[in-house]
Design a protein around this motif. Structure first.
Motif, PDB file in Angstrom:
ATOM      1  N   ILE A  28       0.889  -1.164   0.000  1.00  0.00           N
ATOM      2  CA  ILE A  28       0.000   0.000   0.000  1.00  0.00           C
ATOM      3  C   ILE A  28       0.929   1.218   0.000  1.00  0.00           C
ATOM      4  CG2 ILE A  28      -1.689   1.316   1.355  1.00  0.00           C
ATOM      5  CD1 ILE A  28      -2.587  -1.411   2.582  1.00  0.00           C
ATOM      6  N   VAL A  29       0.688   2.153  -0.924  1.00  0.00           N
ATOM      7  CA  VAL A  29       1.582   3.316  -0.971  1.00  0.00           C
ATOM      8  C   VAL A  29       0.899   4.613  -0.522  1.00  0.00           C
ATOM      9  CG1 VAL A  29       3.197   2.374  -2.673  1.00  0.00           C
ATOM     10  CG2 VAL A  29       1.189   3.645  -3.463  1.00  0.00           C
ATOM     11  N   ALA A  30      -0.439   4.630  -0.549  1.00  0.00           N
ATOM     12  CA  ALA A  30      -1.114   5.851  -0.086  1.00  0.00           C
ATOM     13  C   ALA A  30      -2.524   5.506   0.379  1.00  0.00           C
ATOM     14  CB  ALA A  30      -1.177   6.891  -1.207  1.00  0.00           C
ATOM     15  N   TYR A 379       3.013  -7.370  12.490  1.00  0.00           N
ATOM     16  CA  TYR A 379       2.433  -6.033  12.429  1.00  0.00           C
ATOM     17  C   TYR A 379       3.548  -4.998  12.363  1.00  0.00           C
ATOM     18  CZ  TYR A 379      -0.784  -2.248  13.764  1.00  0.00           C
ATOM     19  OH  TYR A 379      -1.547  -1.120  13.789  1.00  0.00           O
ATOM     20  N   PRO A 380       3.400  -3.923  11.588  1.00  0.00           N
ATOM     21  CA  PRO A 380       2.258  -3.509  10.779  1.00  0.00           C
ATOM     22  C   PRO A 380       2.330  -3.950   9.324  1.00  0.00           C
ATOM     23  CG  PRO A 380       3.806  -1.698  10.940  1.00  0.00           C
ATOM     24  CD  PRO A 380       4.417  -2.862  11.663  1.00  0.00           C
ATOM     25  N   ARG A 381       3.239  -4.882   9.020  1.00  0.00           N
ATOM     26  CA  ARG A 381       3.252  -5.392   7.647  1.00  0.00           C
ATOM     27  C   ARG A 381       1.888  -5.997   7.305  1.00  0.00           C
ATOM     28  NH1 ARG A 381       7.203 -10.030   4.904  1.00  0.00           N
ATOM     29  NH2 ARG A 381       6.096  -9.974   2.903  1.00  0.00           N
ATOM     30  N   LYS A 382       1.345  -6.751   8.271  1.00  0.00           N
ATOM     31  CA  LYS A 382       0.016  -7.350   8.123  1.00  0.00           C
ATOM     32  C   LYS A 382      -0.913  -6.715   9.159  1.00  0.00           C
ATOM     33  CE  LYS A 382       1.577 -10.624   5.267  1.00  0.00           C
ATOM     34  NZ  LYS A 382       1.292 -10.517   3.812  1.00  0.00           N
ATOM     35  N   GLY A 388       2.864   1.578   3.377  1.00  0.00           N
ATOM     36  CA  GLY A 388       3.987   0.771   3.846  1.00  0.00           C
ATOM     37  C   GLY A 388       3.601  -0.650   4.206  1.00  0.00           C
ATOM     38  N   ALA A 389       2.312  -0.864   4.478  1.00  0.00           N
ATOM     39  CA  ALA A 389       1.867  -2.222   4.811  1.00  0.00           C
ATOM     40  C   ALA A 389       1.731  -3.048   3.530  1.00  0.00           C
ATOM     41  CB  ALA A 389       0.522  -2.174   5.545  1.00  0.00           C
TER      42      ALA A 389
END
Ligand code: URP
Ligand code: ZN
Ligand code: ZN
Ligand code: ZN
Length: 463
Positions: A28-30, A379-382, A388-389
């Motif tokens: 996710i970039v924005a 978290y917070p990758r997932k 950034g996630a």
């Protein structure tokens, strides 16, 4: 690939807000209002829908060799079914045979999982103990992204861990910054109760819950929690199915112990009448451990989720077809234990949780994704919709309904424990690692697209 999810309500565990979500590659970039649309973007119109972190199923068994057979869903079909239901990450189990090297088993499971369509990560079971297990636990944590170890307190003469193994493994996990987890059932009691039932000629599937009453689970939950308390380790109890085990967790938490509990979608909505069906194939299809229980226990589990004493929802997805279940047609102790659910969990928990007012949408996200990511260090990758996630997202139509059936499921095994249940609230789209893998009923799961998710150790403090 660039994906823009436009006009929906983003639901995270902490709040819900109107925003577009832009994904670029696998991230996710924005996240924000009225984001500019890149020229090459695939657009998902999420008007009137919720945009939530992809589900994390903390408990599945794909391609598991168990009780003399192998589960019907492998890592491809099982993760693909999960994607169709909005679950983008599964946590599966490496289960070494007693005396088998943990590392050898781990690499075997990693090989099987290469065909997964969705992301996966492993809890590794400690089924026996010696110095090599102590050493391999270290290697797994330090070099292989494992930070949780599983202990089966049931399945005597197979994979059951005795108290010595529990104590030594819990202590080692603490040293390594990993979390021990347990299947809490007193395996000796189950074994003796099974023998008594068979000796009395009670051999059908109706005997299964009689061999595993709530006390059997409560004793083991209390024992695991007590061991963890003495050693100062956290502990996570998988598939909590009864009020008494929940009470043990609640009491320990009230006394400041770090204890976590997982509820299965099936245990939340299916009761023990399934075992009394005259259709024995149907009854056998519901044999899993711990068994489905009465309404009283279901209510307790909901209260556990609502009050925060249970933190996660999972499925224990472990599918066997009717022929496999028939191995126990003359002796219920030989019925391969396990039921499915990876495809249905999100919708079942939404329908029975959010539509009834038991959970808010943010609480739903917490118990289907965020808490799992935090407890198991992803978290917070997932577990979060934020720049950034990972771009693991489910677009959720709270008004659309569907009736669950084995006839229309993607999962293998030919049976569905939620058969005939109509759920309101279903995924319209699933985005996994930035790709649209489920689009209004069309599954576009790609074999091998899933990735192993490394989970680093928790920070350790030497006292
Ligand atoms: O019956 C079950 N739950 N089968 C899978 C193995 C386990 O105990 O989790
Ligand atoms: Zn290795
Ligand atoms: Zn279990
Ligand atoms: Zn399991």
């Amino acid at each position: 690939m660039t994906v823009m999810i436009r006009g929906g309500t983003v639901v995270n565990a902490d709040r819900a807000f109107r925003a577009d979500v832009l994904c670029e590659g696998d991230k996710i970039v924005a996240v924000g209002e009225n984001l500019e649309l890149p020229a090459n973007a695939t657009v998902i119109d999420a008007g009137g829908q919720y945009v939530m972190p992809g589900g994390i199923d903390t408990h599945t068994h794909m391609q598991l060799p168990f009780m003399g057979t192998v589960t019907a869903d492998d890592f491809f079909t099982g993760t693909a079914a999960g994607l169709a239901g909005g679950t983008t990450t599964i946590m599966d189990f490496v289960i070494p045979n007693p005396q088998q090297s943990l590392l050898e088993a781990y690499h075997t499971w990693r090989g099987w999982a290469e065909k997964a369509a969705g992301d996966y990560t492993f809890h590794v079971a400690v089924t026996w103990w010696d110095e090599s297990v102590h050493r391999d636990m270290g290697t797994l944590v330090q070099q292989h992204g494992v930070n949780s170890f599983k202990h089966f307190m049931a399945y005597k003469n197979a994979i059951m861990a005795n108290d010595e193994t529990l104590v030594k493994s819990f202590r080692r996990a603490l040293e390594l910054g990993a979390i021990p987890t347990v299947h809490a059932e007193n395996g000796e009691l189950v074994f003796q109760l099974q023998r008594e039932l068979v000796a009395k000629g009670i051999t059908g599937p109706q005997a299964h819950p009689l061999s595993r009453p709530p006390e059997v689970e409560a004793e083991a939950a209390n024992r695991a929690i007590t061991i963890a308390g003495v050693l100062g380790t956290p502990v996570y109890i998988v598939h909590v199915s009864c009020a008494e085990a929940l009470e043990a967790i609640t009491r320990a938490r009230a006394h400041g112990q770090r204890v976590y509990g997982e509820a299965l979608a099936g245990h939340l909505v299916i009761d023990d009448s399934v075992y009394r069906s005259e259709d024995l194939e149907y009854a056998r299809a519901h044999v899993m451990s711990p068994p489905f229980r009465s309404h009283h226990h279901q209510e307790a589990l909901w209260h556990g989720l609502q009050g925060g004493n249970l933190q996660t929802t999972a499925t224990d997805h472990c599918t066997f077809c009717a022929e496999q279940k028939a191995a126990g047609k003359d002796d219920f102790t030989k019925i391969p234990n396990g039921c499915g659910g990876v495809e249905e969990r999100m919708a079942v928990v939404w329908d029975a949780g959010v539509n009834t007012g038991r959970l808010t949408p943010s609480e739903f996200v917490r118990v289907t994704s965020t808490n799992a990511a935090q407890i198991f260090n992803m978290y917070p990758r997932k577990g979060l919709i934020a720049a950034g996630a990972d771009a693991d997202i489910v677009v959720w139509d709270p008004q659309a309904s569907r009736t669950i059936s084995a006839k229309t499921q993607f999962s293998k095994g030919g049976f569905n424990v939620f058969e005939g249940r109509t759920v309101r609230g279903v995924p319209t789209h699933t985005v996994a690692a930035g790709k649209v893998v489920f689009d209004k009923g069309q599954l576009r799961a790609e074999q091998g697209a899933g990735r192993h998710i490394d989970r680093p150790a928790f920070a350790t403090v030497t006292r």
